[in-house]
Design an enzyme around this catalytic site. Structure first.
Site, PDB file in Angstrom:
ATOM      1  N   HIS A  55     -40.522  17.057 -14.490  1.00 22.98           N
ATOM      2  CA  HIS A  55     -40.282  16.429 -15.798  1.00 22.98           C
ATOM      3  C   HIS A  55     -39.757  15.018 -15.605  1.00 22.98           C
ATOM      4  O   HIS A  55     -39.545  14.582 -14.479  1.00 22.98           O
ATOM      5  CB  HIS A  55     -39.368  17.286 -16.674  1.00 22.98           C
ATOM      6  CG  HIS A  55     -37.957  17.447 -16.180  1.00 22.98           C
ATOM      7  ND1 HIS A  55     -37.640  18.095 -15.004  1.00 22.98           N
ATOM      8  CD2 HIS A  55     -36.767  17.041 -16.701  1.00 22.98           C
ATOM      9  CE1 HIS A  55     -36.337  18.095 -14.844  1.00 22.98           C
ATOM     10  NE2 HIS A  55     -35.772  17.453 -15.852  1.00 22.98           N
ATOM     11  N   HIS A  57     -36.968  13.282 -16.358  1.00 27.70           N
ATOM     12  CA  HIS A  57     -35.573  12.822 -16.239  1.00 27.70           C
ATOM     13  C   HIS A  57     -35.350  12.028 -14.945  1.00 27.70           C
ATOM     14  O   HIS A  57     -35.957  12.316 -13.915  1.00 27.70           O
ATOM     15  CB  HIS A  57     -34.606  14.005 -16.311  1.00 27.70           C
ATOM     16  CG  HIS A  57     -34.445  14.541 -17.703  1.00 27.70           C
ATOM     17  ND1 HIS A  57     -34.023  15.826 -17.969  1.00 27.70           N
ATOM     18  CD2 HIS A  57     -34.658  13.952 -18.908  1.00 27.70           C
ATOM     19  CE1 HIS A  57     -33.986  16.008 -19.281  1.00 27.70           C
ATOM     20  NE2 HIS A  57     -34.363  14.892 -19.878  1.00 27.70           N
ATOM     21  N   ASP A  59     -33.081  11.899 -12.752  1.00 27.44           N
ATOM     22  CA  ASP A  59     -32.660  12.581 -11.522  1.00 27.44           C
ATOM     23  C   ASP A  59     -33.791  13.418 -10.915  1.00 27.44           C
ATOM     24  O   ASP A  59     -33.580  14.190  -9.980  1.00 27.44           O
ATOM     25  CB  ASP A  59     -31.405  13.443 -11.771  1.00 27.44           C
ATOM     26  CG  ASP A  59     -31.632  14.550 -12.779  1.00 27.44           C
ATOM     27  OD1 ASP A  59     -32.273  14.279 -13.824  1.00 27.44           O
ATOM     28  OD2 ASP A  59     -31.189  15.687 -12.535  1.00 27.44           O
ATOM     29  N   HIS A  60     -35.027  13.246 -11.445  1.00 19.20           N
ATOM     30  CA  HIS A  60     -36.200  13.934 -10.881  1.00 19.20           C
ATOM     31  C   HIS A  60     -37.314  12.961 -10.498  1.00 19.20           C
ATOM     32  O   HIS A  60     -38.167  13.289  -9.682  1.00 19.20           O
ATOM     33  CB  HIS A  60     -36.721  14.990 -11.871  1.00 19.20           C
ATOM     34  CG  HIS A  60     -35.691  16.034 -12.162  1.00 19.20           C
ATOM     35  ND1 HIS A  60     -35.739  17.297 -11.618  1.00 19.20           N
ATOM     36  CD2 HIS A  60     -34.539  15.978 -12.874  1.00 19.20           C
ATOM     37  CE1 HIS A  60     -34.674  17.971 -12.002  1.00 19.20           C
ATOM     38  NE2 HIS A  60     -33.917  17.199 -12.773  1.00 19.20           N
ATOM     39  N   HIS A 113     -36.542  22.616 -21.772  1.00 22.78           N
ATOM     40  CA  HIS A 113     -35.634  21.555 -21.313  1.00 22.78           C
ATOM     41  C   HIS A 113     -36.167  20.200 -21.797  1.00 22.78           C
ATOM     42  O   HIS A 113     -35.427  19.386 -22.338  1.00 22.78           O
ATOM     43  CB  HIS A 113     -35.550  21.618 -19.795  1.00 22.78           C
ATOM     44  CG  HIS A 113     -34.640  20.600 -19.169  1.00 22.78           C
ATOM     45  ND1 HIS A 113     -33.277  20.605 -19.346  1.00 22.78           N
ATOM     46  CD2 HIS A 113     -34.897  19.549 -18.354  1.00 22.78           C
ATOM     47  CE1 HIS A 113     -32.740  19.590 -18.670  1.00 22.78           C
ATOM     48  NE2 HIS A 113     -33.707  18.933 -18.062  1.00 22.78           N
ATOM     49  N   ASP A 132     -35.728  21.980 -13.919  1.00 23.07           N
ATOM     50  CA  ASP A 132     -34.527  22.309 -14.699  1.00 23.07           C
ATOM     51  C   ASP A 132     -34.803  23.395 -15.733  1.00 23.07           C
ATOM     52  O   ASP A 132     -34.236  23.385 -16.821  1.00 23.07           O
ATOM     53  CB  ASP A 132     -33.996  21.050 -15.413  1.00 23.07           C
ATOM     54  CG  ASP A 132     -33.368  20.062 -14.441  1.00 23.07           C
ATOM     55  OD1 ASP A 132     -33.245  20.373 -13.246  1.00 23.07           O
ATOM     56  OD2 ASP A 132     -32.999  18.955 -14.909  1.00 23.07           O
ATOM     57  N   HIS A 170     -31.175  22.060  -9.112  1.00 19.64           N
ATOM     58  CA  HIS A 170     -29.738  21.752  -9.083  1.00 19.64           C
ATOM     59  C   HIS A 170     -28.923  22.892  -8.483  1.00 19.64           C
ATOM     60  O   HIS A 170     -29.276  24.059  -8.618  1.00 19.64           O
ATOM     61  CB  HIS A 170     -29.190  21.485 -10.494  1.00 19.64           C
ATOM     62  CG  HIS A 170     -29.675  20.209 -11.102  1.00 19.64           C
ATOM     63  ND1 HIS A 170     -29.065  18.993 -10.872  1.00 19.64           N
ATOM     64  CD2 HIS A 170     -30.707  19.950 -11.942  1.00 19.64           C
ATOM     65  CE1 HIS A 170     -29.716  18.048 -11.547  1.00 19.64           C
ATOM     66  NE2 HIS A 170     -30.719  18.602 -12.194  1.00 19.64           N
TER      67      HIS A 170
HETATM   68 FE    FE Z   1     -32.063  17.537 -13.587  1.00 16.84          FE
HETATM   69 ZN    ZN Z   2     -33.632  17.446 -16.395  1.00 19.43          ZN
END
Ligand code: FE
Ligand code: ZN
Length: 254
Positions: A55, A57, A59-60, A113, A132, A170
């Protein structure tokens, strides 16, 4: 053989490198940052073929452009996220099949998410890279989707073989465990798991991957039919969706 290398990044992210030893093709799932991926590639003498993004985001996808610049890899993400995934080359959707050497990787749409969230599943390696969506003893927050979408997404995962390894993005396990315990305090599998998780974390070890079997026994979001959970929520006999929704709301406040 498919080798899977787990790289911790940022506070609590996991980046996964997948390497097929026969073809020497290599993929990275959700590179939060580029440098630790480049370091591992160099150390292993692997060349990056693909980036697989679950996805959009940061942090990905944070490492996408730097990795592409250094390796000329192809970036694969959801067709629904083509505006939001930096450098995307190949747009995929539910039912699409990718190849890493001789290994098949299936694309599973799992909204909830985010609206464009996908997971990557290797039937040959019994491995699910779910970003996530599903975590050890937890599930992702509903930033863009609904509880119903998330529950349907999780049902796709629970239909996979019980020994499927779940590679979540995570290390949220310890906090998730505390919530799980609050809604199902008598679950013996949960108590055993929490003791093991505490020990692993005390030694700075990863609690991920988990397995589907393990999650079915301990993850409250997959256990809406647990009589104990229903009783703690005072929702005996309520619909699966109502219970799931209440669990997700309680977790947000926990
Ligand atoms: Fe994440
Ligand atoms: Zn995420």
């Amino acid at each position: 053989m498919l080798q899977i290398q787990q790289i911790p990044a940022l506070n609590d992210n996991y980046i996964y490198l997948l390497h097929d030893t026969d073809s020497r093709e290599t993929a990275v799932v959700d590179p939060a940052v580029a440098q630790p991926v480049l370091d591992t590639l160099k150390q292993k003498d692997w060349n990056l073929t693909y980036i697989l993004n679950t996805h959009h985001h940061a942090d990905h996808v944070g490492g996408n452009l730097t990795l592409k610049q250094h390796t000329n890899c192809q970036i694969i993400g959801s067709v629904n996220d083509m505006q939001r995934i930096p450098g995307i080359d190949q747009k995929v959707s539910e039912g699409d099949t990718l190849k890493l050497g001789s290994y098949t990787i299936q694309v599973i749409s799992c909204t909830g998410h985010t609206t464009g969230h996908i997971a990557f599943y290797s039937p040959d390696a019994h491995a699910l890279f779910c970003g996530d969506t599903l975590f050890a003893m937890g599930c992702g927050r509903l930033f863009e989707g609904t509880a119903e979408q998330m529950q349907q997404s999780l049902k796709k995962f629970t239909a996979l073989p019980l020994d499927t390894k779940i590679y979540c993005a995570h290390e949220y396990t310890e906090a998730n465990a505390q919530f799980a315990l609050s809604v199902e305090p008598e679950n013996k599998d949960l108590l055993t798991t929490i003791a093991r998780v505490k020990q692993l974390r005390a030694n700075q070890q990863a609690t991920v991957p988990t397995t589907l079997n393990q999650e079915l026994a301990t993850n409250p979001f997959l256990r809406t039919n647990s009589l104990e959970i229903q009783k703690v929520l005072a929702m005996q006999g309520a619909s699966e969706l109502a219970i799931f929704t209440e669990l997700r709301e309680r977790k947000n406040r926990f």
